[in-house]
Design an enzyme around this catalytic site. Structure first.
Site, PDB file in Angstrom:
ATOM      1  N   GLY A  37      -3.085   8.498   9.163  1.00  0.00           N
ATOM      2  CA  GLY A  37      -3.562   7.273   8.433  1.00  0.00           C
ATOM      3  C   GLY A  37      -2.525   6.361   8.208  1.00  0.00           C
ATOM      4  O   GLY A  37      -1.274   6.377   8.720  1.00  0.00           O
ATOM      5  N   ASN A  38      -2.923   5.440   7.267  1.00  0.00           N
ATOM      6  CA  ASN A  38      -1.852   4.469   6.790  1.00  0.00           C
ATOM      7  C   ASN A  38      -2.168   4.009   5.654  1.00  0.00           C
ATOM      8  O   ASN A  38      -3.151   4.203   4.991  1.00  0.00           O
ATOM      9  CB  ASN A  38      -1.870   3.078   7.874  1.00  0.00           C
ATOM     10  CG  ASN A  38      -3.516   2.630   7.830  1.00  0.00           C
ATOM     11  OD1 ASN A  38      -3.962   1.942   6.972  1.00  0.00           O
ATOM     12  ND2 ASN A  38      -4.032   2.610   8.849  1.00  0.00           N
ATOM     13  N   ARG A  39      -1.427   3.005   4.992  1.00  0.00           N
ATOM     14  CA  ARG A  39      -1.549   2.679   3.522  1.00  0.00           C
ATOM     15  C   ARG A  39      -2.434   1.725   3.072  1.00  0.00           C
ATOM     16  O   ARG A  39      -2.379   1.205   1.951  1.00  0.00           O
ATOM     17  CB  ARG A  39      -0.166   2.386   3.281  1.00  0.00           C
ATOM     18  CG  ARG A  39       0.778   3.472   2.786  1.00  0.00           C
ATOM     19  CD  ARG A  39       2.226   2.988   2.688  1.00  0.00           C
ATOM     20  NE  ARG A  39       2.455   2.500   1.438  1.00  0.00           N
ATOM     21  CZ  ARG A  39       3.245   1.860   0.976  1.00  0.00           C
ATOM     22  NH1 ARG A  39       4.449   1.566   1.527  1.00  0.00           N
ATOM     23  NH2 ARG A  39       3.272   1.372  -0.222  1.00  0.00           N
ATOM     24  N   SER A  40      -3.193   1.097   4.017  1.00  0.00           N
ATOM     25  CA  SER A  40      -4.096  -0.168   3.438  1.00  0.00           C
ATOM     26  C   SER A  40      -5.233   0.371   2.813  1.00  0.00           C
ATOM     27  O   SER A  40      -5.785   1.549   2.748  1.00  0.00           O
ATOM     28  CB  SER A  40      -4.850  -0.735   4.903  1.00  0.00           C
ATOM     29  OG  SER A  40      -5.583  -1.589   4.587  1.00  0.00           O
TER      30      SER A  40
END
Ligand code: CTP
Length: 408
Positions: A209-212
């Site tokens: 995943g990512n931090r958005s």
């Protein structure tokens, strides 16, 4: 710095109880707030609640504290007036310039931005009398929010719910940052916005995943809806953000799901904004069962490339459609963040690219944002630091300037 002076008008509807939460949000974010309830509002929430939370005296009529001429002093001294909830009766009185209590008299003396957050039953909101009153107020520059849909008083549901207090506070802050941020220039337009960050499953438990957080995409959707657009928001992993009022929300998980959800609505849209952080890669294989630790070293993770949705949207764009990309960039040895942004704008082929310069606590999981707006064919504007709604308003300015008149 002197805190912005906000007048919080409260009209007499059951949603008046939510005005206490809005008051708290406004004071906690550094505003000085004076509450102006109507007499009917005080049937729902007592003076003591408003006085304790605001730290200021609360009156409903113009005959308290006469020597200070309160309706004139309050109206002239205000930086922002928010009326939440605004009932059908309050909208009618404001539209017709009545001055039969302290709140309506003050609305006539105020020269600052005015934001109404309506709450009433669906039938009252849809009644031609209310529609006309809202249109009249909007034609004078008053911002009348679209109400939310959901549970109303009692067991019925429908359009007419008070927008979430956090949403009202966000738009209030936006009007303080920029009083002309919410014109009705997207009325009759259809827009699609993606938000959040995709997750690519590795096994039933784990993902890449990512931090958005999705906050920028939600702010874009909210501001577009308040500027009159019919908005579809495709949101990936933003469960902690409630649906913005008057926005059609589609919740998705992976890049493949986000792609599916975007391509259909984009076909009929005047503008498409890809604010989501889409994973470039996904695991080449999805393990059907949880991957166990075992004794040996794990195998390297094999990845495969996801489709570039923005590039696909550009390839499939209909004439006149405006397409906006986002890029979170850092500089490196080959160039600074803006250099990479310019190169990305050319590579993706979109009309506009917002470049967020990341690192040092900027852009991710924080309320404020800043960046650059790059335009295809030249033109680069630095966007002032401010709320994500402020950045959204600059993006919609640029989109609106590129949209052809509906008849053309
Ligand atoms: N984007 C997309 N589909 C992808 C990857 C990105 O639609 N598979 C969109 C994003 O929503 C954003 C823009 O492309 O609007 C730029 O995303 P970014 O991740 O910065 O670009 P990449 O092409 O992935 O380039 P890189 O990660 O190498 O900088």
């Amino acid at each position: 710095m002197v805190p912005p002076r906000v007048l919080l008008g409260v009209a007499g509807g059951i949603a008046a109880y939510k005005s206490a939460e809005l008051l708290r949000l406004l004071t906690e974010t550094g505003h000085s707030v004076r509450v102006l309830p109507t007499a009917a509002a005080l049937e729902f929430v007592g003076v003591a609640t408003f006085e304790a939370l605001s730290g200021e005296a609360v009156h409903t009529g113009v005959f308290a504290d006469v020597p200070s001429v309160p309706h004139v002093a309050l109206g002239k001294g205000a930086d922002l007036v928010v009326v939440a909830p605004a009932t059908a009766d309050l909208l009618a009185r404001a539209a017709h310039g009545r001055a039969d209590d302290l709140l309506t008299a003050t609305l006539l003396t105020a020269r600052c931005p005015v934001l109404f957050a309506p709450a009433m039953h669906t039938e009252m909101w849809e009644h031609p009398a209310t529609r006309d009153n809202v249109a009249l107020l909007r034609s004078r520059g008053v911002v009348v929010m679209e109400p939310a849909s959901g549970r109303l008083t009692g067991t019925d549901t429908g359009r007419g719910r008070l927008p979430d207090p956090a949403e009202i506070a966000e738009l209030g802050r936006l009007l303080l940052e920029r009083s002309d941020a919410l014109p009705g220039d997207l009325t009759g337009r259809r827009v699609v916005v993606s938000a959040g960050g995709t997750r690519e499953a590795l096994d039933p438990v784990r993902f890449l995943g990512n931090r958005s957080s999705g906050r920028q995409g939600f702010a874009l959707a909210r501001v577009a809806a308040q500027r009159g657009a019919a908005v579809t928001l495709v949101a990936a992993h933003t469960a902690d953000l409630g649906d913005p009022s008057a926005v059609d929300v589609v919740r998705v998980g992976s890049a493949a799901e986000l792609r599916e959800a975007m391509l259909g609505p984009a076909q009929g849209a005047d503008a498409v904004v890809m604010a989501a952080a889409v994973a470039d890669f996904r695991p080449a294989a999805l393990a059907p069962r949880k991957i166990k630790k075992g004794a040996a070293e794990p195998d390297p993770l094999r990845l495969t490339t996801n489709p570039d949705i923005l590039v696909e949207l550009v390839a499939a764009r209909r004439p006149g459609q405006v397409i906006v990309g986002f890029a979170a960039e850092t500089g490196d040895e080959t160039g600074d963040a803006l250099h990479h942004g310019r190169e990305k704008l050319a590579r993706k082929g979109c009309d506009l690219l917002v470049v967020n310069i990341v690192g040092d606590g900027k852009a991710f999981e924080v309320p404020d944002n800043a960046g650059w707006l790059l335009c295809a064919g030249g033109g680069e504007t630095e966007l002032a630091t401010g709320s994500k709604a402020l950045l959204a308003s600059y993006v919609w300015d640029a989109v609106a300037a590129r949209l052809k008149p509906p008849s053309a």
